[in-house]
Design a protein around this motif. Sequence first.
Motif, PDB file in Angstrom:
ATOM      1  N   ALA A 109       0.802  -1.223   0.000  1.00  0.00           N
ATOM      2  CA  ALA A 109       0.000   0.000   0.000  1.00  0.00           C
ATOM      3  C   ALA A 109       0.844   1.287   0.000  1.00  0.00           C
ATOM      4  O   ALA A 109       0.570   2.194  -0.792  1.00  0.00           O
ATOM      5  N   PRO A 110       1.875   1.390   0.852  1.00  0.00           N
ATOM      6  CA  PRO A 110       2.663   2.638   0.833  1.00  0.00           C
ATOM      7  C   PRO A 110       3.387   2.862  -0.501  1.00  0.00           C
ATOM      8  O   PRO A 110       3.571   4.001  -0.924  1.00  0.00           O
ATOM      9  N   LEU A 111       3.795   1.779  -1.161  1.00  0.00           N
ATOM     10  CA  LEU A 111       4.464   1.908  -2.460  1.00  0.00           C
ATOM     11  C   LEU A 111       3.488   2.429  -3.513  1.00  0.00           C
ATOM     12  O   LEU A 111       3.843   3.276  -4.337  1.00  0.00           O
ATOM     13  N   ILE A 112       2.269   1.926  -3.471  1.00  0.00           N
ATOM     14  CA  ILE A 112       1.234   2.388  -4.402  1.00  0.00           C
ATOM     15  C   ILE A 112       0.914   3.854  -4.117  1.00  0.00           C
ATOM     16  O   ILE A 112       0.860   4.680  -5.037  1.00  0.00           O
ATOM     17  N   ASP A 113       0.729   4.179  -2.841  1.00  0.00           N
ATOM     18  CA  ASP A 113       0.371   5.540  -2.444  1.00  0.00           C
ATOM     19  C   ASP A 113       1.453   6.536  -2.840  1.00  0.00           C
ATOM     20  O   ASP A 113       1.159   7.674  -3.196  1.00  0.00           O
TER      21      ASP A 113
END
Length: 163
Positions: A109-113
């Motif tokens: 999720a943090p990589l996508i965000d």
Amino acid sequence: MTEEERRMLDTAPDESMVCKVCHRALAFIKAKDGSESWEHFAQDALVGHKPVPVNAKTGKLLGRCDFCNTDLETEIWFLPVSEFLAGIDPRTGRMQAYKDDWAACPDCAPLIDANQWSALARRTQSVWEAAHAVPAPQDRITGWRQLQRLVRRNISGSLYRVE
């Protein structure tokens, strides 16, 4: 998207299905000859049983990150993605289409965000290699990157968390 691709997507059922045996999501397959079936996705193809489709709303779904393929437990993120066709096998006519939100684990999720798609692709490869104890085949790496590019093109909203 071509008219033929749109027509093929329109024939896909509205309801998602899971396997009654292993509780994993199933892929809807429509062959060139018009036959339709529900099959395990590639990562579940060797589970040792034929799929037993049941409606996802009534069957217990064992979730998995749609990016790195790890099992989802308590912290689940979702990325809204519009329906898209990933491709059609020219030999069989089988289509691979995706619809609905994509699930993401707390590590993806943090990589996508942060829009770090290259790092996400490396994470996908790293998780696969750790699970299989061998280097990922180049065709898989290429496939993951192509699929993630298609996802990026079809993002329809912001990443959100479900508890």
